[in-house]
Design a protein around this motif. Structure first.
Motif, short mmCIF file in Angstrom:
data_model
loop_
_atom_site.label_atom_id
_atom_site.label_comp_id
_atom_site.label_asym_id
_atom_site.label_seq_id
_atom_site.Cartn_x
_atom_site.Cartn_y
_atom_site.Cartn_z
N TYR A 87 -2.45 -0.98 -5.45
CA TYR A 87 -2.24 -0.88 -6.92
C TYR A 87 -3.87 -1.17 -7.49
CZ TYR A 87 2.60 -1.42 -6.89
OH TYR A 87 3.77 -1.33 -6.87
N THR A 129 0.59 -0.99 -0.21
CA THR A 129 -0.21 -0.51 0.13
C THR A 129 0.70 1.09 -0.11
OG1 THR A 129 -0.34 0.23 2.37
CG2 THR A 129 -1.87 -0.92 1.18
N SER A 130 0.52 2.41 -0.05
CA SER A 130 0.87 3.37 -0.19
C SER A 130 0.13 3.74 1.24
CB SER A 130 0.22 4.45 -1.08
OG SER A 130 -1.51 5.00 -1.07
N ILE A 165 2.99 3.74 -4.69
CA ILE A 165 2.43 2.26 -3.43
C ILE A 165 4.21 2.02 -3.39
CG2 ILE A 165 1.99 -0.50 -3.65
CD1 ILE A 165 -0.42 1.28 -4.18
#
Length: 197
Positions: free
Chosen positions: A177, A93-94, A165
């Motif tokens: 994504y 994840t970001s 990400i």
């Protein structure tokens, strides 16, 4: 040095490099290591990186409910378990770019949308007055799918900008994504319990 000695030195060096653990070969100047080669914490690293930490749902919830998500902002990973625990998945994840944008605690998915539109919050506009409403599409920062949390303006969503990400790059949301948010979107019913740590 003769050609035979040069070739032998090259083969010995190449064999040693291949035998070196992958983690050590992956280290860079930005990631200091201690005297035995273990990675040490580094500040200011801006490249995509994850300090993955395994999570168990029992450490966060009493039951799995309809489904369970733990979003780990340190590891930059989202952990998913289905209702009976037979399906466990981890997604890169970001995470929020600053601590003051990071909300931690318990929430749940209250709404889901394919092809979300995006409206910047007042605090986003204060930081960047050029921000404006964006309809669904390739430029939309929410990507292809969005799952809205019970906290206002906090989402788990996709992104068209794959560079985000693995980074601290969001304004508070958890980003995946587009291909992975589509999978997670199908796995998580409304009511999925979420903890952000």
């Amino acid at each position: 040095m003769s050609n035979k000695q040069s070739r032998r030195l090259f083969l010995t060096s190449a064999t040693a490099a291949l035998a070196t653990p992958t983690l050590l070969r992956a280290q860079s100047i930005e990631t200091p290591v201690d005297e035995i080669g273990a990675p040490q914490a580094s500040s200011g690293v801006t490249r995509n990186a994850s300090s993955f930490q395994y999570q168990q749902w029992q450490d966060h919830f009493d039951t799995l409910g309809v489904a369970t998500v733990v979003a780990d902002t340190t590891s930059r990973a989202l952990h998913f378990w289905n209702a009976d625990g037979s399906d466990y998945r981890v997604f890169a994840t970001s995470v929020p770019r600053r601590e003051d944008l990071t909300k931690r605690g318990y929430t749940k998915i209250v709404r889901k949308r394919i092809g979300p539109d995006w409206t910047p919050t007042a605090s986003m506009i204060a930081e960047d007055p050029d921000l404006a409403y964006m309809p669904p599409g390739p430029g939309n920062p929410l990507g292809t799918h969005a799952m809205y949390l019970s906290w206002p303006a906090y989402l788990i969503h996709g992104t068209h900008d794959t560079r985000k990400i693995g980074r601290r790059s969001s304004s508070g949301c958890i980003g995946l994504y587009n291909e992975q948010i589509a999978v997670l979107f199908d796995l998580c019913p409304v009511g999925t319990q979420v903890r952000v740590i």
